[in-house]
Design a protein around this motif. Structure first.
Motif, short mmCIF file in Angstrom:
data_model
loop_
_atom_site.label_atom_id
_atom_site.label_comp_id
_atom_site.label_asym_id
_atom_site.label_seq_id
_atom_site.Cartn_x
_atom_site.Cartn_y
_atom_site.Cartn_z
N HIS A 10 11.69 -2.50 1.02
CA HIS A 10 10.66 -3.53 0.87
C HIS A 10 11.25 -4.83 0.32
CE1 HIS A 10 7.03 -5.63 -0.27
NE2 HIS A 10 7.37 -5.56 -1.55
N PHE A 11 12.06 -4.71 -0.71
CA PHE A 11 12.67 -5.90 -1.29
C PHE A 11 13.58 -6.59 -0.27
CE2 PHE A 11 12.44 -4.49 -6.05
CZ PHE A 11 11.07 -4.67 -6.03
N ALA A 12 14.33 -5.81 0.49
CA ALA A 12 15.21 -6.39 1.51
C ALA A 12 14.38 -7.14 2.55
CB ALA A 12 16.05 -5.30 2.17
N HIS A 13 13.24 -6.59 2.92
CA HIS A 13 12.36 -7.25 3.88
C HIS A 13 11.85 -8.57 3.30
CE1 HIS A 13 8.36 -8.14 5.57
NE2 HIS A 13 8.98 -7.90 6.70
N GLU A 14 11.36 -8.53 2.08
CA GLU A 14 10.86 -9.76 1.45
C GLU A 14 11.97 -10.81 1.33
OE1 GLU A 14 9.00 -9.28 -2.38
OE2 GLU A 14 7.15 -8.51 -1.50
N GLU A 15 13.14 -10.38 0.94
CA GLU A 15 14.25 -11.32 0.75
C GLU A 15 14.70 -11.93 2.07
OE1 GLU A 15 17.07 -9.14 -1.66
OE2 GLU A 15 15.61 -9.00 -3.30
N ALA A 16 14.70 -11.14 3.14
CA ALA A 16 15.04 -11.68 4.46
C ALA A 16 14.00 -12.71 4.90
CB ALA A 16 15.15 -10.55 5.48
N ALA A 58 12.36 8.84 -3.07
CA ALA A 58 11.61 8.25 -1.96
C ALA A 58 11.07 6.87 -2.35
CB ALA A 58 10.47 9.17 -1.53
N LEU A 59 10.55 6.77 -3.56
CA LEU A 59 10.04 5.48 -4.05
C LEU A 59 11.16 4.46 -4.15
CD1 LEU A 59 7.96 3.54 -5.33
CD2 LEU A 59 8.48 4.63 -7.54
N PHE A 60 12.28 4.85 -4.72
CA PHE A 60 13.38 3.91 -4.92
C PHE A 60 13.94 3.44 -3.57
CE2 PHE A 60 14.49 6.07 -9.24
CZ PHE A 60 13.23 5.75 -9.71
N GLN A 104 0.83 -1.20 0.00
CA GLN A 104 0.00 0.00 0.00
C GLN A 104 0.87 1.25 0.00
OE1 GLN A 104 -3.41 -0.03 2.76
NE2 GLN A 104 -3.21 -2.27 2.79
N GLN A 105 1.95 1.22 0.75
CA GLN A 105 2.88 2.36 0.77
C GLN A 105 3.53 2.54 -0.60
OE1 GLN A 105 3.20 4.71 2.89
NE2 GLN A 105 4.98 5.74 2.02
N LEU A 106 3.86 1.44 -1.27
CA LEU A 106 4.43 1.54 -2.62
C LEU A 106 3.43 2.20 -3.57
CD1 LEU A 106 6.27 -1.89 -2.94
CD2 LEU A 106 7.33 0.38 -2.94
#
Length: 128
Positions: free
Chosen positions: A53-59, A45-47, A21-23
């Motif tokens: 977000h990607f780091a969170h998903e990957e972890a 800010a988006l990048f 939602q933030q994205l």
């Protein structure tokens, strides 16, 4: 144009859904930017948030030993590469807003609907 978040985009993982939602909000700020300065700030800010977000998903994928992690991570890397291209185009004034709109819409909707939903399904199967 703006992208409207719909509950149908939820993948069933509260934290990831909140991040998605933030994205959407950040993508909309980029799409609404009217000048180079605003566009640059919104894109940065988006990048930044996308990388977080990607780091969170990957972890999360790493912790769960997600079998499709390599493919999912490769998609993330490809998207980051595309975002870097957008950044360069913003900087040199060659950004086509229609191309940007198509890319951002396609990225958000397709990545969530295809890749992230598979991750969420795996999480639910693993946790249960």
């Amino acid at each position: 144009m703006s992208l409207e978040w719909k509950d149908g985009y939820k993948i069933g993982h509260d934290e990831i859904d909140a991040q998605h939602q933030q994205l959407f909000k950040l993508v909309n700020t980029v799409l609404a930017a009217k000048d180079k300065t605003t566009l640059t700030a919104c894109a940065m800010a988006l990048f930044k948030y996308t990388r977080e977000h990607f780091a969170h998903e990957e972890a999360l994928m790493q912790r769960l030993d997600y079998p499709a992690m390599a493919a999912h991570k490769a998609q993330h890397e490809s998207l980051i590469s595309r975002l870097n291209e957008v950044s360069a185009r913003i900087a040199n004034g060659t950004l086509d807003h229609q191309v940007l709109e198509v890319f951002l819409t396609d990225w958000l909707l397709n990545h969530i609907a295809n890749s992230d939903i598979k991750l969420a399904t795996y999480i639910q199967a693993t946790v249960e």
